[in-house]
Design a protein around this motif. Structure first.
Motif, short mmCIF file in Angstrom:
data_model
loop_
_atom_site.label_atom_id
_atom_site.label_comp_id
_atom_site.label_asym_id
_atom_site.label_seq_id
_atom_site.Cartn_x
_atom_site.Cartn_y
_atom_site.Cartn_z
N HIS A 163 0.84 -1.19 0.00
CA HIS A 163 0.00 0.00 0.00
C HIS A 163 0.88 1.25 0.00
O HIS A 163 2.09 1.18 0.32
N ARG A 164 0.30 2.38 -0.32
CA ARG A 164 1.04 3.65 -0.34
C ARG A 164 1.64 3.98 1.02
O ARG A 164 2.71 4.59 1.10
N ASP A 165 0.93 3.53 2.12
CA ASP A 165 1.45 3.81 3.46
C ASP A 165 2.49 2.80 3.92
O ASP A 165 2.97 2.87 5.05
N GLY A 166 2.85 1.84 3.07
CA GLY A 166 3.91 0.89 3.37
C GLY A 166 3.45 -0.47 3.86
O GLY A 166 4.26 -1.40 3.93
N ARG A 167 2.23 -0.62 4.23
CA ARG A 167 1.77 -1.92 4.75
C ARG A 167 1.50 -2.89 3.60
O ARG A 167 1.03 -2.50 2.53
N PRO A 168 1.80 -4.17 3.82
CA PRO A 168 1.57 -5.17 2.75
C PRO A 168 0.09 -5.58 2.70
O PRO A 168 -0.61 -5.58 3.72
N LEU A 169 -0.34 -5.94 1.51
CA LEU A 169 -1.71 -6.41 1.30
C LEU A 169 -1.67 -7.69 0.48
O LEU A 169 -0.94 -7.77 -0.53
N ASP A 170 -2.43 -8.70 0.90
CA ASP A 170 -2.62 -9.90 0.09
C ASP A 170 -3.86 -9.69 -0.77
O ASP A 170 -4.96 -9.48 -0.24
N VAL A 171 -3.70 -9.74 -2.08
CA VAL A 171 -4.81 -9.49 -2.98
C VAL A 171 -5.01 -10.68 -3.91
O VAL A 171 -4.07 -11.41 -4.22
N LEU A 172 -6.26 -10.87 -4.28
CA LEU A 172 -6.59 -11.87 -5.30
C LEU A 172 -6.53 -11.15 -6.64
O LEU A 172 -7.34 -10.27 -6.93
N LEU A 173 -5.52 -11.50 -7.45
CA LEU A 173 -5.25 -10.81 -8.71
C LEU A 173 -5.70 -11.66 -9.88
O LEU A 173 -5.48 -12.88 -9.90
#
Length: 496
Positions: free
Chosen positions: A93-103
């Motif tokens: 994310h823009r704020d640096g936190r990771p995100l698990d996304v279904l792509l």
């Protein structure tokens, strides 16, 4: 392009149904060299970057794993071959936190002379972690008692609610059977039912039974249980799970309704005051109480009105005149009774006087103390009977109908160890109210019948005379045998 769509469908079909709803997904168009060509508001909401920040910039800045570039290269080769791709990937994310996304990535297509790919993504929120939390709350904190038993019907797991219902700690249950822990709770019958579930594999739901538990050993409870087999991945039955719910209130409501309906056919079968009082006592023993007495006001027995309760000053006397109309007991001969049918009886003693009858509120003593002064004050012999025969719980309900005080019905328990409860007070009031209406009908009928007979007798000639020449006899037969009135008059007719 058709093979790519088929591949996408196959990939997404393993997910939940809401994967087909792409209306809220983040979407972007990426060129072959990794530059962002298009950026939607959904992508901005998911990753925090605005369209001016991303269009023309490299999409590689979004990747959050070191091995991601090599993985992305493999995905791109697959999509260039005409196949789409879908799967999990970690981005930042823009704020640096990771995100698990279904792509989801489409097959390659050309736009403005460049090879591009359409990407859509949504955040994956850790479904299994949430499921574990729900499962933990459902099993451990459920308001329903739950347990798991092995094939020998020995406890393997118990939740806290079942511990509270049965009053047996978890460590004492594990490895033992229900019939060993709670022998008075129909343990053998429940185990027989569970063996049937294990043998057939057919669940049993809402099986109701009554009994006691260590949590409340002096009061009966009702329970509803459901049983179902636990099946392994190879369809092997490994044990049984059962769920228990305390339904005492539901049973009590059904019991009250059933007994009141039954009382309607058993009480008030005649228009006789004493017989109606006897029917109330007969019905209550032993269904409801072990010892019952019905005391009626003397004016009621004499077919007078309740106004006899009041003295010359218009206030209620301290000790109303009561006579015993009925007495019943589970013991032969009713040895608990201080007075017999027809005896004039005292009241319960201060502060219970005629005002109690007029007000109509029941006297409820769940735990009876024979040493209470009022018992000895009203009747010195009564405390001895209470102790000798174990009278431990009592309900006295004033009998009133149509704003008329009629008497007092008293219910007591002796051999039944369970004390009366609030539900029993409600049932006692319903039974007495029904009996009071029947008793008042009988009282009114007796009063009206007596008045009709008195009127009829006053109209009959006091004596018949035939002179010296005739012997005159007479007979009177009422046309209405129930009311005792009506008929024809006959007289002696003199001849010439």
């Amino acid at each position: 392009m058709e093979p790519a769509r088929k591949s996408d469908t196959a990939a997404t079909s393993v997910g939940s149904a809401d994967l087909f709803d792409a209306s809220t997904d983040a979407a972007a168009v990426i060129s072959r060299d990794g530059a962002v060509v298009g950026w939607t508001r959904g992508a901005e909401a998911l990753l925090g970057y605005s369209a001016p920040e991303m269009v023309g910039a490299s999409a590689g800045r979004l990747l959050a794993e070191p091995e991601a570039p090599a993985r992305v290269g493999g995905i791109a080769d697959r999509c260039r071959a005409g196949n789409g791709w879908s799967g999990m990937i970690r981005v930042r994310h823009r704020d640096g936190r990771p995100l698990d996304v279904l792509l989801r990535v489409s097959a390659a297509f050309r736009m403005d002379g460049r090879e591009c790919f359409l990407l859509s993504a949504r955040e994956e929120r850790g479904r299994w972690t949430m499921a574990q939390s729900v499962l933990d709350g459902f099993l451990a904190r459920s308001p329903v008692g739950m347990a798991v038993l092995d094939r020998d019907l020995r406890y393997v797991w118990v939740n806290g609610t079942l511990e509270q219902l049965g009053g047996v700690p978890q460590e004492e249950r594990l490895g033992r059977r229900l019939s060993e822990l709670l022998p008075g709770l129909q343990g053998e019958a429940l185990e027989k039912l569970m063996r049937k579930v294990l043998a057939t594999g057919v669940p049993v739901t809402d099986y109701e039974y009554d009994g006691w538990s260590w949590a409340d050993p002096h009061r009966g409870h009702a329970y509803s249980a459901s049983f179902f087999p636990l099946v392994d991945t190879d369809d092997t039955v490994t044990g049984i799970c059962y769920m228990v719910l305390d339904v005492t209130e539901r049973w009590a409501a059904r019991r009250i309704l059933s007994m009141v309906n039954e009382a309607g056919t058993s009480i008030g079968t005649t228009l006789d005051v004493l017989r109606t009082a006897e029917e109330l006592a007969d019905f209550a023993v032993p269904r409801f109480a072990d010892f019952v007495v019905v005391d009626l006001l003397e004016p009621v027995l004499g077919s007078e009105t309740h106004e006899a309760l009041l003295d010359d000053a218009g206030s209620a006397p301290a000790q109303p005149a009561l006579r015993r109309a009925a007495v019943r007991s589970v013991r032969e001969g009713c040895p608990e009774a201080v007075y017999r049918v027809g005896d004039r009886v005292g009241f319960l003693g201060p502060p219970y006087d005629a005002r109690t009858l007029i007000k109509g509120d029941p006297l409820f003593i769940p735990v009876l103390d024979a040493d209470q002064d009022s018992w000895a004050t009203a009747e010195p012999r009564r405390p001895d009977r209470i102790r000798r025969f174990g009278i431990h719980s009592l309900i006295s309900v004033p009998m009133r109908a149509r704003n008329t005080a009629l008497g007092l019905a008293t219910f007591a328990r002796t051999t039944n160890p369970a004390p009366f409860g609030s539900d029993d007070v409600l049932l006692a009031r319903e039974l007495v109210a029904r009996a009071a209406v029947c008793l008042d009908n009988a009282r009114r009928y007796t009063r009206e019948h007596t008045a009709a007979l008195a009127l009829q007798r006053s109209l009959l000639p006091p004596a018949l005379t035939g002179g010296t020449a005739l012997d005159v006899a007479s007979s009177y037969l009422p046309a209405d045998s129930a009311g005792g009135v009506g008929g024809d008059w006959f007289d002696v007719i003199p001849l010439s």
